[in-house]
Design an enzyme around this catalytic site. Structure first.
Site, PDB file in Angstrom:
ATOM      1  CD  GLN A   1      31.683 -27.397  -1.745  1.00  0.00           C
ATOM      2  OE1 GLN A   1      32.769 -27.809  -2.120  1.00  0.00           O
ATOM      3  NE2 GLN A   1      30.575 -27.590  -2.447  1.00  0.00           N
TER       4      GLN A   1
ATOM      5  CE  LYS B   1      31.277 -25.962  -8.066  1.00  0.00           C
ATOM      6  NZ  LYS B   1      32.187 -25.504  -9.114  1.00  0.00           N
ATOM      7  CB  THR B   2      31.518 -28.117 -13.630  1.00  0.00           C
ATOM      8  OG1 THR B   2      32.174 -27.848 -12.379  1.00  0.00           O
ATOM      9  CG2 THR B   2      32.462 -27.773 -14.764  1.00  0.00           C
TER      10      THR B   2
ATOM     11  NE  ARG C   1      35.288 -32.259  -1.822  1.00  0.00           N
ATOM     12  CZ  ARG C   1      34.487 -31.596  -2.642  1.00  0.00           C
ATOM     13  NH1 ARG C   1      34.770 -31.509  -3.920  1.00  0.00           N
ATOM     14  NH2 ARG C   1      33.378 -31.030  -2.219  1.00  0.00           N
TER      15      ARG C   1
ATOM     16  CG  ASP D   1      33.038 -22.615 -10.789  1.00  0.00           C
ATOM     17  OD1 ASP D   1      32.043 -22.804 -10.058  1.00  0.00           O
ATOM     18  OD2 ASP D   1      33.813 -23.529 -11.137  1.00  0.00           O
ATOM     19  CD  GLU D   2      34.376 -23.764  -6.521  1.00  0.00           C
ATOM     20  OE1 GLU D   2      33.736 -23.491  -5.498  1.00  0.00           O
ATOM     21  OE2 GLU D   2      34.583 -24.929  -6.911  1.00  0.00           O
TER      22      GLU D   2
END
Length: 635
Positions: A250, A32-33, A586, A219-220
């Protein structure tokens, strides 16, 4: 357009979607980044000026990495869009337009420690003991009210005649605002609430901000609060260009005001919005991806999404049941030593825990085994020597700040106490004795010199000068102990942090540096870490990071899911499951889940039951390791 090479079909679709409201549902490890950065670069390539693009994320670390990656794509000679956290955006809006609502240009930002100390002083003045009401709980209630958009006057009117606790909070908030005003300061919550109020109540400022940033990226997005959602709505109301990236699975911060509804209801807030799903996981092995899917699909309050991957199957998840927390820590340390002997680098390993008290046993186990580690959450910017130096920097920007003056005068000690400064504040300079007056004049001369230096020096050079002229460097370096040498290195490190803002002129760059220090998160602490070692941190702090090997400790009912969060409240249990999903995702190659039969909590031994989340796992993807965590002897 070679920058599109290597993108999958959905990633490319997201990058090329230029106008209107767009939501990207991005699974863990889905790139996504890269999509966000490439989309911004594509906008610039299509002729959108960089200064009309705004990107908002949730940590200074993430914002810094985004800026660096976009700068690398653009080249050093081209402008970079404004990229910041929501609090950084709020600071920018208030520094640019805050005078409309009475905010000074160079305001101070109170961090949580500053706020808690101020609340403690107010409670003491009100003759309220900390056993009756803790400063932290009072600050928490004020923070929640600010996060809901409530003003102090509204809270006071509603609660000033209520229960004892409500009356105290109302009066404390009233006095706390006076402290902030005296110190020309704002707190964390003000950096969201006040910019929102500024835009809502001043159409001219709102119009300027909307035309300044015609394209907004967030973002997020699943971690945004109701107020942050409203702020975003105001910014894009004219041009309708909003691009949000998030993963409902998340969402782990509702306890501090985040609302899942911003992302769940995006298409209702913005009719006609495009929705793009990034499902391919590039991070983790197939076993880990499939295991995470089987866990998170138990949640009901989500948008249907199942991650896939083309990666190898990889190793199964390892589950280990230890006799006690100490035995669990020994087993983890032993396993890490085994991995390191076979070539695993310590920096590629993380040990995660649900609550802070777990870190003690884990640290002892790692120390005994000789496994190097760094504990995230030690809070570089909250260390005394760092806060002392920052007080000098702030005082140079505004010599009228009494709290900074008191701290700077005492560090290093120069014989100027609270009583002397009180006489100065009261206009009683004439009553000072000759010795007192000489010490005060020397101190004031240093502050005035630094104030002049702040006009022309870049932030990093200014911080070095502060350390020299204040005497902080000489005091720490000359005292010579190992502890003071480390404290001196921490003060030196401040210059490295300040260097990130050297492109901004004088006082503007110094103010940006001070804001970064005040708004630092746990992840930002990783940039100030010394040396190498495995990473020891909470699951919350690990969000957005990745490691080859991850250990998740304390997989016990009541601990993870946490008691008081899991309970009978299905909504809270879903958040705990999302937190477990974050922990699992992670890991890139190996995941270890550990638990203890008995765990000591608040001095008492408790028999533990395995976490119900272990029942959510597809057991064909996991194995048990029965190895005992015996005493470890360093080779």
């Amino acid at each position: 357009m070679n920058y599109l090479e290597g993108l999958n079909e959905e990633q490319r679709r997201a990058v090329l979607a230029l106008n209107g409201p767009i939501s990207v549902l991005a699974g863990a490890g889905s790139g996504k980044t890269r999509v966000l950065i490439t989309r911004i670069y594509h906008l610039i390539c299509e002729g959108v000026p960089a200064d009309q693009i705004l990107a908002v994320t949730f940590t200074n670390k993430a914002a810094r990495e985004m800026r660096n990656r976009i700068r690398a794509m653009l080249g050093d000679d081209r402008a970079v869009p404004f990229i910041a956290t929501f609090h950084g955006l709020g600071r920018e809006l208030l520094e640019s337009h805050g005078k409309v609502i009475g905010i000074p240009r160079f305001f101070r930002v109170f961090d949580r420690d500053d706020s808690e100390k101020a609340i403690t002083a107010v409670l003491k003045a009100l003759d309220i003991g900390t056993k009756e009401l803790s400063p932290r709980s009072v600050l928490g209630r004020i923070s929640r009210a600010k996060g809901e958009g409530m003003r102090m006057s509204e809270f006071y009117e509603k609660y000033a005649h209520g229960s004892f606790g409500s009356r105290v909070v109302a009066e404390t908030w009233l006095q706390y605002e006076k402290v902030l005003a005296t110190e020309k300061a704002l707190d964390f919550d003000d950096l969201i609430a006040l910019p929102l109020r500024l835009l809502e109540e001043h159409a001219n400022v709102r119009s300027i901000a909307q035309d300044r940033w015609r394209y907004l990226h967030i973002d997020e997005y699943q971690d945004t609060s109701a107020l942050q959602g409203r702020l975003a709505n105001l910014l894009i109301a004219k041009h309708k260009n909003i691009f949000v990236v998030g993963d409902i699975d998340q969402t782990i911060y509702t306890w501090r005001g985040a609302t899942i509804e911003n992302l769940l209801g995006f298409d209702k807030t913005y009719p006609g919005a495009q929705t793009i799903i990034l499902a391919q996981n590039y991070r983790s092995t197939r076993n880990l991806v499939n295991a995470a899917n089987t866990v998170i699909e138990k949640n009901k309050n989500r948008k249907e999404k199942s991650s896939t991957t083309k990666n190898v199957a990889g190793e199964p998840i390892v589950i280990h049941l230890a006799r006690s927390a100490e035995d669990e820590a020994r087993w983890i340390a032993l396993k890490i030593r085994e991995l390191m002997k076979t070539g695993t680098l310590s920096e590629e390993v993380a040990v995660l825990f649900r609550t802070n008290f777990q870190s003690r046993a884990l640290e002892e186990g790692l120390l005994k085994a000789g496994v190097p580690y760094k504990l995230i959450g030690t809070r570089f910017f909250a260390r005394k020597e760092v806060k002392d130096t920052l007080a000098w920097v702030r005082l140079a920007l505004d010599p009228s700040r009494e709290a900074d003056k008191l701290r700077a005068a005492a560090n290093p000690s120069r014989g100027i106490g609270r009583v002397t400064l009180g006489k100065l504040a009261a206009g009683q300079r004439s009553v000072l004795r000759a010795g007192e007056l000489a010490r005060v004049e020397t101190f004031e001369r240093i502050v005035n010199e630094l104030s002049r230096d702040a006009l022309s020096l870049i932030p990093s050079e200014f911080v070095k000068l502060v350390v020299e002229k204040s005497g902080m460097g000489k005091m720490l370096f000359d005292e010579g102990s190992t502890e003071n040498r480390e404290r001196f290195e921490n003060v030196e490190e401040l210059a490295s942090v300040a260097a990130r803002h050297d492109t901004l002129p004088g006082r503007e760059g110094i103010a940006a540096f001070l804001a970064e220090a005040a708004l630092a998160s746990d992840q930002d602490e990783m940039d100030q870490g010394k040396g190498t070692g495995i990473t020891l941190m909470t699951v919350h702090a690990a969000k957005g990071l990745e490691f080859n090997t991850v250990f998740v400790s304390g997989m016990e009912e009541g601990l993870f899911p946490h008691q008081g969060m899991g309970g009978d409240n299905n909504r809270d249990k879903e958040e705990e499951r999302r937190l477990f999903y974050v922990a699992m995702t992670r890991a890139k190659e190996r995941l270890f889940l550990t638990l203890a039969r008995v765990r000591k909590i608040y001095g008492n031994d408790f028999a533990a039951e395995p976490s119900s989340f272990l029942d959510d796992l597809d057991r064909s993807l996991a194995v048990y390791d029965e190895t005992e965590g015996v005493d470890i002897h360093i080779d």
